[in-house]
Design an enzyme around this catalytic site. Structure first.
Site, short mmCIF file in Angstrom:
data_model
loop_
_atom_site.label_atom_id
_atom_site.label_comp_id
_atom_site.label_asym_id
_atom_site.label_seq_id
_atom_site.Cartn_x
_atom_site.Cartn_y
_atom_site.Cartn_z
N LYS A 172 0.85 -1.19 0.00
CA LYS A 172 0.00 0.00 0.00
C LYS A 172 0.89 1.24 0.00
O LYS A 172 1.46 1.60 1.03
CB LYS A 172 -0.91 0.05 1.23
CG LYS A 172 -1.99 1.13 1.05
CD LYS A 172 -2.60 1.60 2.34
CE LYS A 172 -1.79 2.66 3.03
NZ LYS A 172 -1.58 3.89 2.27
N GLY A 224 6.97 5.27 8.24
CA GLY A 224 6.07 6.41 8.39
C GLY A 224 6.28 7.10 9.72
O GLY A 224 7.35 6.99 10.34
N SER A 225 5.25 7.79 10.16
CA SER A 225 5.37 8.61 11.37
C SER A 225 5.30 7.73 12.63
O SER A 225 4.81 6.60 12.59
CB SER A 225 4.23 9.62 11.41
OG SER A 225 3.01 8.94 11.47
N THR A 228 1.56 6.76 13.68
CA THR A 228 1.01 5.64 12.91
C THR A 228 1.77 4.35 13.23
O THR A 228 1.17 3.28 13.35
CB THR A 228 1.06 5.94 11.40
OG1 THR A 228 0.50 7.21 11.16
CG2 THR A 228 0.30 4.90 10.61
N GLY A 229 3.08 4.47 13.40
CA GLY A 229 3.90 3.29 13.73
C GLY A 229 3.42 2.62 15.01
O GLY A 229 3.34 1.39 15.08
N SER A 230 3.05 3.43 16.02
CA SER A 230 2.54 2.84 17.27
C SER A 230 1.22 2.12 17.02
O SER A 230 0.99 1.02 17.56
CB SER A 230 2.28 3.93 18.31
OG SER A 230 3.47 4.56 18.62
N GLU A 246 10.19 1.66 10.45
CA GLU A 246 11.15 2.74 10.16
C GLU A 246 10.40 4.04 10.43
O GLU A 246 9.50 4.41 9.67
CB GLU A 246 11.59 2.69 8.69
CG GLU A 246 12.35 1.45 8.30
CD GLU A 246 13.70 1.31 8.96
OE1 GLU A 246 14.18 2.29 9.57
OE2 GLU A 246 14.27 0.21 8.90
N GLU A 379 10.11 15.93 15.45
CA GLU A 379 10.41 15.92 14.02
C GLU A 379 9.44 16.87 13.31
O GLU A 379 8.23 16.74 13.44
CB GLU A 379 10.22 14.50 13.47
CG GLU A 379 10.55 14.40 12.01
CD GLU A 379 10.33 13.00 11.46
OE1 GLU A 379 9.23 12.46 11.63
OE2 GLU A 379 11.28 12.45 10.88
P1 NAD Z 1 2.15 8.48 8.02
O1 NAD Z 1 2.48 7.70 9.23
O2 NAD Z 1 1.08 9.47 8.07
O3 NAD Z 1 1.73 7.47 6.83
C1 NAD Z 1 2.57 6.43 6.40
C2 NAD Z 1 1.73 5.37 5.71
O4 NAD Z 1 0.87 4.75 6.66
C3 NAD Z 1 0.83 5.91 4.59
O5 NAD Z 1 0.82 4.97 3.54
C4 NAD Z 1 -0.54 5.96 5.28
O6 NAD Z 1 -1.63 5.84 4.39
C5 NAD Z 1 -0.48 4.74 6.19
N1 NAD Z 1 -1.36 4.79 7.36
C6 NAD Z 1 -1.89 5.88 7.97
N2 NAD Z 1 -2.58 5.50 9.08
C7 NAD Z 1 -2.47 4.16 9.16
C8 NAD Z 1 -2.94 3.17 10.10
N3 NAD Z 1 -3.67 3.52 11.16
N4 NAD Z 1 -2.62 1.88 9.89
C9 NAD Z 1 -1.85 1.52 8.84
N5 NAD Z 1 -1.38 2.39 7.92
C10 NAD Z 1 -1.68 3.70 8.08
O7 NAD Z 1 3.53 9.12 7.54
P2 NAD Z 1 3.77 10.12 6.33
O8 NAD Z 1 3.24 11.45 6.70
O9 NAD Z 1 3.30 9.49 5.06
O10 NAD Z 1 5.39 10.16 6.26
C11 NAD Z 1 6.17 10.99 7.06
C12 NAD Z 1 6.76 10.21 8.22
O11 NAD Z 1 7.48 9.09 7.75
C13 NAD Z 1 7.76 11.02 8.99
O12 NAD Z 1 7.51 10.89 10.38
C14 NAD Z 1 9.11 10.39 8.66
O13 NAD Z 1 10.09 10.50 9.62
C15 NAD Z 1 8.72 8.98 8.43
N6 NAD Z 1 9.73 8.33 7.58
C16 NAD Z 1 10.65 7.49 8.15
C17 NAD Z 1 11.64 6.90 7.38
C18 NAD Z 1 12.69 5.98 7.97
O14 NAD Z 1 13.36 5.29 7.22
N7 NAD Z 1 12.88 5.92 9.28
C19 NAD Z 1 11.70 7.16 6.01
C20 NAD Z 1 10.75 8.03 5.46
C21 NAD Z 1 9.76 8.60 6.26
#
Ligand code: NAD
Length: 476
Positions: A172, A224-225, A228-230, A246, A379
């Site tokens: 996704k 991602g963030s 959301t990661g939690s 990540e 961040e």
């Molecule tokens: P986000 O967490 O909003 O979304 C990431 C993904 O998760 C998207 O595809 C989104 O549709 C999906 N998502 C949203 N809610 C969800 C849920 N409840 N369950 C499952 N999936 C869900 O992040 P973003 O705004 O797209 O990206 C920015 C963030 O990503 C920043 O915090 C950045 O630090 C992080 N990031 C980390 C790395 C790394 O390698 N550590 C690399 C790139 C980005």
């Protein structure tokens, strides 16, 4: 209007949901197209396709699976100019940055294809009393979820090792930048990848939840963030799914007094302005030696003043727009907080005009930011730099390491041995000294503390998708 469908069993299919999400060109602020938001039924169909494809795919040799990875690399190479255009249009990053992204994605698929050539699916372990065979087993069906800042790169770091390990997957991409990733489905069709091995569902959070909560998904690989990661981690806990996370970063860049100020400023500017600061590895905390603090700030102000905001397709543009309007709102919220906290900003008399459209924000530098400030702690994901100064090495290390995130760091120090010593003492998954941020597929990516769990790339990235098994009996 361009409507992106779902890719299941090597076929583009309509979603059963009537919900649509628009995605934008962040420079023109125009809608580029829409994705249908995958329903729970759609996600289930994609997962079942991956389940069905697994028994055949996992039994292929690593070399046979590696062949398909070369095909992904060949496809990206053949379609590079179109993909670069799509990344610039949908993400807003500069042409040069988009080209680097496609090259990085290609080198990741090529790296794992090369790994496959010598990968042993099993090994004999010598023992005087037992016959022991060590086997590597794919974890099963993988859910891959990515953010919007490095389309095709972040997905390559997951898709290539997952497929090589013998997993099948449902991917996704971010609903904010879905356009470039759709080509991976086209690649699957053209290379004759077995049906159901690679599936792609579009959508936002609800589609992500349907995927991470699906009982037949064995592993989740998420970038991602932190918030959301939690949530993803809570979902994974329910069925004890394997997990790679990540997450965010707030990386330090340490500048020692023996450096050339010109080189130091270049490293500071690229560390916070590349991709308009929308990098998990952005070096958004500058830790500079007191003796050169003022001289460095002078040069930094001048360098920032020269950065022109503009059309990301234009070769002379120094920084493109932020990728979406919500990100612009987030950055502006932090700029308001900086005002409320009375933070001292560097004056950068920027000459360039702001374009009439686009989600632009100028780079900002705040000096001597208290470590308790949310601008230092959180961040921001934009071109906002916070600084602190130090008097000795121990203080520099303390300031750098005293932080919840630990993803990456940079050390700029003329004395190379000292630079490497300081680099080793920094808490981060990757530390660069006297070089730009370079991530090679042979190394690893991932962080300590709040920056995530697990590592991508290199042998570690492959091991994230396979488990080890030992078969033991009497000597044969
Ligand atoms: P986000 O967490 O909003 O979304 C990431 C993904 O998760 C998207 O595809 C989104 O549709 C999906 N998502 C949203 N809610 C969800 C849920 N409840 N369950 C499952 N999936 C869900 O992040 P973003 O705004 O797209 O990206 C920015 C963030 O990503 C920043 O915090 C950045 O630090 C992080 N990031 C980390 C790395 C790394 O390698 N550590 C690399 C790139 C980005």
């Amino acid at each position: 209007m361009n409507l992106l469908k779902q890719f299941i069993n090597n076929t583009w299919v309509e979603s059963s949901s009537a919900q649509h999400l628009e995605y934008y060109n962040p420079y023109t602020e125009q809608v580029l197209g829409v994705v249908s938001e995958c329903s729970t039924d759609d996600v289930n169909r994609a997962v079942q396709a991956a389940v069905k494809a697994l028994p055949h795919w996992r039994c292929l040799s690593s070399q046979a699976r590696g062949h398909y990875l070369s095909c992904f690399a060949d496809f990206l190479e053949a379609h590079k100019s179109r993909l670069v255009r799509e990344v610039v249009q949908n993400n807003g990053k500069r042409l040069l940055e988009a080209e680097m992204d496609i090259d990085d994605a290609i080198s990741c698929y090529r790296y794992y294809a090369e790994v496959s050539a010598t990968l042993e699916d099993e090994q004999s372990i010598h023992h005087p009393s037992y016959s022991i065979t060590r086997c590597y087993e794919p974890l099963g069906v993988v859910a891959i979820i990515t953010p919007w800042n490095f389309p095709l790169v972040t997905s390559a770091w997951k898709i290539a090792p997952a497929l090589l390990a013998g997993c099948t997957l449902v991917f996704k991409p971010s609903e904010v930048v879905p356009l470039p990733e759709q080509s991976l489905a086209q690649a699957a069709i053209e290379m004759g990848l077995p049906e159901g091995v690679f599936n792609l569902v579009n959508g936002g959070a609800s589609t992500g939840v349907a995927l991470t909560s699906h009982p037949d998904v064995n592993k989740i690989s998420f970038t991602g963030s932190n918030s959301t990661g939690s949530a993803v981690m809570r979902m994974a806990a329910k069925d004890v799914k394997d997990l790679t996370l990540e997450l965010g970063g707030k990386s330090p860049i340490l500048i020692f007094p023996d450096v050339s100020l010109e080189a130091a400023v270049e490293a500071v500017v690229s560390g916070i302005c590349f991709n308009a600061g929308q990098m998990c590895s952005a070096t958004s905390r500058l830790v500079v030696h007191k003796d050169i603090e003022e001289a460095l700030y002078d040069r930094l102000s001048n360098a920032i003043a020269q950065i022109s905001l503009g059309d990301p397709f234009n070769q002379s543009t120094g920084m493109g727009p932020l990728t979406h309007v919500k990100q612009l709102e987030q950055v502006n919220r932090y700029l308001s907080l900086a005002k409320q906290e009375g933070l001292e900003g560097l004056t950068c008399n920027q000459v360039a005009q702001r374009p009439s459209t686009g989600y632009f924000v100028r780079p900002h530098v705040f000096r001597n930011v208290p470590r308790s400030s949310c601008l230092w702690q959180e961040e921001i994901f934009g071109p906002i730099l916070c600084t602190q100064s130090f008097r000795n090495d121990e203080e520099a290390l303390f300031i750098a390491n005293d932080h919840p995130f630990a993803l990456a760091a940079t050390v700029i120090c003329e004395d190379k041995e000292k630079a490497r010593d300081i680099a080793k003492r920094l808490q981060a998954g990757t530390v660069w000294f006297n070089t730009e941020q370079v991530v090679l597929p042979q190394t690893s990516w991932g962080g300590f503390k709040h920056s995530g769990i697990g590592r991508e790339l290199g042998p570690f990235g492959l091991d994230a998708y396979r488990g080890v098994k030992h078969v033991m009996g009497p000597l044969i």
